[in-house]
Design an enzyme around this catalytic site. Structure first.
Site: not given
Ligand code: AMP
Ligand code: MG
Length: 331
Positions: A46, A69, A124, A126-127, A129, A217, A241, A244, A258, A273
């Site tokens: 990161d 970030e 970002d 690393i989106d 993580t 998420h 990430s 999608k 989402r 993001d």
């Molecule tokens: P994903 O891989 O699409 O699930 O998204 C990863 C991203 O979700 C990370 O970069 C975070 O910034 C974000 N994230 C963290 N907590 C939450 C949450 N409660 N709701 C939605 N996104 C989140």
């Molecule tokens: Mg991210």
């Protein structure tokens, strides 16, 4: 304005960062010494990725602000644990910038601590993580925003198959777009970009939706119900990430849902993001809004306080999704 310099710089920056991330993952994820809950590899990658991207951008576009970030406050802590981490980050950055020292690396990372402005980049490093640690999907996402509108996007997905239907296909994809000029993808590291387009409404095989792997998420049961109401009966494709967004942009799926998780109703989405992914989808012919049909607000703050949830579609099914959500909300 053509934005060709910006696009070239963005592609080069995320490609370098992606290479650094790949090297960290190869070196460290396989290491037996790694504890299961040890997040060091992802933090090293990161910070290293952010340093490389900010270094390139500040050199190419000195007046531009970067909203990224990470910051180096932790790395600069005067204790052995943080010093060891900074040393590792610096070693990886030196593979790309041999003259960098620890101080320079921290300064590059902090070049990403700007505020939202009339013209700025958002990153970002690393989106996804959790995907990175699980050996699943992750992305390096970079976008240029002017007057609240995303103008340029580069999205590197180092673990994504170039041809999703061909298991022997090359691994690693870069998506890029410039507003008004379409979206394209290439094998990560090549200059051979091909245009991409969202699915046609008649393509039944690709009438499916994507959602996060991380259940926390989103709201997976509501996502399932809304997808069904919009005519999607296949199970979801789960990916970490902004990969999608790439899946929708290249027609691998028709929809990305989402919706706010009931466990974190006050969570606000972050601009880094969504900025890069949203332009790639829009330029591939799709649509991106929040769950109420409002455009994503990249102009106010790094947190998208004026939006709730995110809906990404091939365009054709967008209205049906918004209506299904509105109907659900009123019952
Ligand atoms: P994903 O891989 O699409 O699930 O998204 C990863 C991203 O979700 C990370 O970069 C975070 O910034 C974000 N994230 C963290 N907590 C939450 C949450 N409660 N709701 C939605 N996104 C989140
Ligand atoms: Mg991210």
């Amino acid at each position: 304005m053509s934005y060709s310099r910006e696009q070239q710089a963005a592609i080069e920056a995320v490609s370098r960062a992606a290479n650094l991330c790949k090297q960290v993952r190869v070196d460290m994820i396989g290491a037996e010494a790694l504890e299961k809950d040890d997040r060091s590899p992802v933090t090293i990658a990161d910070f290293g990725a952010q340093a490389l991207v900010c270094q390139l951008l500040t050199e190419a576009f000195p007046p531009d602000t970067i909203v990224a970030e990470e910051d180096s406050a932790d790395l600069r802590q005067p204790n052995a644990k943080h010093a060891a981490k900074l040393k590792q980050v610096t070693r990886y950055v030196q593979r790309f910038q041999p003259h960098a020292d620890a101080q320079t690396v921290c300064d590059w990372i902090d070049a990403g601590n700007g505020q939202v402005a009339d013209r700025f980049w958002t990153l970002d490093p690393i989106d996804g993580t959790k995907g990175f640690l699980r050996s699943d999907q992750y992305a390096i996402a970079l976008a240029l925003i002017e007057a609240g509108e995303v103008k340029v996007a580069a999205l590197a997905c180092p673990a994504l198959l170039f041809k999703p239907d061909e298991p022997d296909s090359e691994i690693g994809v870069i998506f890029s777009a410039v507003r008004g000029a379409g979206a394209a993808m290439a094998v990560l590291g090549s200059d051979d970009f091909e245009p991409i387009h969202v699915t046609q409404p008649t393509d039944q095989a690709r009438l499916r939706f994507v959602e996060s792997v991380e259940a926390a998420h989103g709201d997976q049961s509501l996502q399932q119900a809304i997808a069904q109401a919009a005519g999607i009966n296949q199970p979801s494709l789960r990916m970490d990430s902004q990969a999608k967004y790439g899946a929708v942009a290249r027609g691998e799926a028709a929809l990305y849902l989402r919706l706010p998780s009931p466990k974190s109703p006050d969570y606000r989405e972050k601009i880094w993001d969504h900025a890069a992914g949203s332009l790639v989808v829009e330029e591939a012919g799709g649509r991106v809004t929040d769950m109420h049909g409002r455009r994503l607000d990249f102009a106010a703050d790094y947190k998208m306080n004026n939006n709730r949830g995110v809906i990404v579609s091939n365009g054709a099914m967008h209205q049906a999704v918004i209506e299904a959500l509105a109907a659900g909300a009123s019952t």
